[in-house]
Design a protein around this motif. Sequence first.
Motif, PDB file in Angstrom:
ATOM      1  N   PHE A 108       0.887  -1.344   0.093  1.00 52.36           N
ATOM      2  CA  PHE A 108      -0.169  -0.028   0.296  1.00 52.36           C
ATOM      3  C   PHE A 108       0.818   1.439  -0.083  1.00 52.36           C
ATOM      4  O   PHE A 108       0.461   2.207   0.384  1.00 52.36           O
ATOM      5  CB  PHE A 108      -0.966  -0.147   1.217  1.00 52.36           C
ATOM      6  CG  PHE A 108      -1.867  -1.002   1.213  1.00 52.36           C
ATOM      7  CD1 PHE A 108      -2.879  -1.303   0.414  1.00 52.36           C
ATOM      8  CD2 PHE A 108      -1.480  -2.312   2.040  1.00 52.36           C
ATOM      9  CE1 PHE A 108      -3.615  -2.620   0.525  1.00 52.36           C
ATOM     10  CE2 PHE A 108      -2.205  -3.673   2.226  1.00 52.36           C
ATOM     11  CZ  PHE A 108      -3.259  -3.463   1.332  1.00 52.36           C
TER      12      PHE A 108
ATOM     13  N   LEU B 244     -10.722  -2.560   0.081  1.00 49.39           N
ATOM     14  CA  LEU B 244     -10.125  -2.543  -1.035  1.00 49.39           C
ATOM     15  C   LEU B 244     -10.621  -2.040  -2.496  1.00 49.39           C
ATOM     16  O   LEU B 244      -9.877  -1.967  -3.483  1.00 49.39           O
ATOM     17  CB  LEU B 244      -9.620  -4.212  -1.589  1.00 49.39           C
ATOM     18  CG  LEU B 244      -9.072  -4.883  -0.130  1.00 49.39           C
ATOM     19  CD1 LEU B 244      -9.253  -6.493  -0.533  1.00 49.39           C
ATOM     20  CD2 LEU B 244      -7.454  -4.550  -0.246  1.00 49.39           C
TER      21      LEU B 244
ATOM     22  N   PRO C  90     -10.797   3.223  -1.860  1.00 50.64           N
ATOM     23  CA  PRO C  90      -9.922   3.628  -2.777  1.00 50.64           C
ATOM     24  C   PRO C  90     -10.692   4.388  -4.278  1.00 50.64           C
ATOM     25  O   PRO C  90     -10.216   5.481  -4.561  1.00 50.64           O
ATOM     26  CB  PRO C  90      -9.013   2.496  -3.308  1.00 50.64           C
ATOM     27  CG  PRO C  90      -9.727   1.236  -2.801  1.00 50.64           C
ATOM     28  CD  PRO C  90     -10.718   1.802  -1.564  1.00 50.64           C
TER      29      PRO C  90
ATOM     30  N   TYR D  66      -5.859   2.971  -0.409  1.00 48.30           N
ATOM     31  CA  TYR D  66      -6.529   1.765   0.055  1.00 48.30           C
ATOM     32  C   TYR D  66      -6.904   2.167   1.623  1.00 48.30           C
ATOM     33  O   TYR D  66      -6.125   3.087   2.171  1.00 48.30           O
ATOM     34  CB  TYR D  66      -5.806   0.572   0.066  1.00 48.30           C
ATOM     35  CG  TYR D  66      -5.581   0.069  -1.295  1.00 48.30           C
ATOM     36  CD1 TYR D  66      -6.565  -0.669  -2.000  1.00 48.30           C
ATOM     37  CD2 TYR D  66      -4.476   0.589  -2.043  1.00 48.30           C
ATOM     38  CE1 TYR D  66      -6.413  -1.186  -3.280  1.00 48.30           C
ATOM     39  CE2 TYR D  66      -4.603  -0.123  -3.426  1.00 48.30           C
ATOM     40  CZ  TYR D  66      -5.420  -0.786  -4.077  1.00 48.30           C
ATOM     41  OH  TYR D  66      -5.578  -1.306  -5.162  1.00 48.30           O
TER      42      TYR D  66
END
Length: 350
Positions: free
Chosen positions: A142, A308, A312, A319
Amino acid sequence: MYQIAKSKLNELYRAISAKEDLFLPVQKAGQTNYGLWTEEAVADIDTLKTVKSGKDCFFPQSEVLYKSRYEGGKVSIDPAELQNQPFVVFGMRACDVRAVKVLDQVFLTDPVDTYYAARREHGTIVSLACKEPDETCFCKNFDVDAAEPGADVETWFVGDTLYWKSLTEKGETLTAFVKEALADSFMEADAAGEKAVAEEQAAIRAIIEKLPLSHLDLSRFKPENTMELFDSPLWEELYKPCLACGTCTFVCPTCQCYDIRDFDGGKAGIQHYRCWDSCMYSDFTMMAHGNMRTSQLQRFRQRFMHKLVYYPANNDGMYSCVGCGRCVSKCPSSLNIVKVIKKLGGEGNE
């Protein structure tokens, strides 16, 4: 950049706490969590992961919003005071620093949550690089850099020395105060110190590259794949070990769901408070007509689709997972977001 000997940390804590409340990892009842530092507190700054993150300092597990009382035929309402005193959160890791940014997107976007905003305004974060990330860490997926944690001040332990670098105006203000208060032990780092930090960063990143969960494939978690992911038959397989205990949500540094409840104190009036809630519970978002998610599969899917895909899609690709690994280590059924990513992510996970 500045430096201070690790043996002088209590002096550093003492100086900061004389000016502002200081929260850092402390041991209590055999566990390490963020707590108010006092002379009696057992500081545990070396712990890689506290059970819960420093999220509590900005979004408490429970907080009174206002009190109301009915007396003499009249109703009085007394809002809780907003945070108005500065405080410092010391030792937050890079994943938890990113988690605060995730919360910022939720609570500081119109309509702004004034309780959260007041804490963010008065709080200064001092981060700490992860000297030895472990196998449950997957922050790299991430774009979280454990070697450069950011925040208002970022720090590194190299040997017996703590190196300190301010990054924001808040950080500069705290640095100036510490420099004055600890003139004999808080000093500017020389070229050798700068080199030592650079080498430490390289060593941390080398460890991260070798961790088993550092190279997950997230390529399928895109807005255009929302319905395909939502309707995937794999959810039926994934959710079954879930006990709906909510452990994952309570140790997660980015979960922001809460409930608002009333406590009737009799003559003292009613306290209206909010407390953390979990999307994994059957009564989450319960309304007069019932619950919109009637099965554990639906609740399980909601949690991970939000982390997920939904979040986003609405926050420029950020995320709502930071790869801290707490759910990996705490889930009693060994069920976590990594398993979801491996099952539903791109071909690189096969």
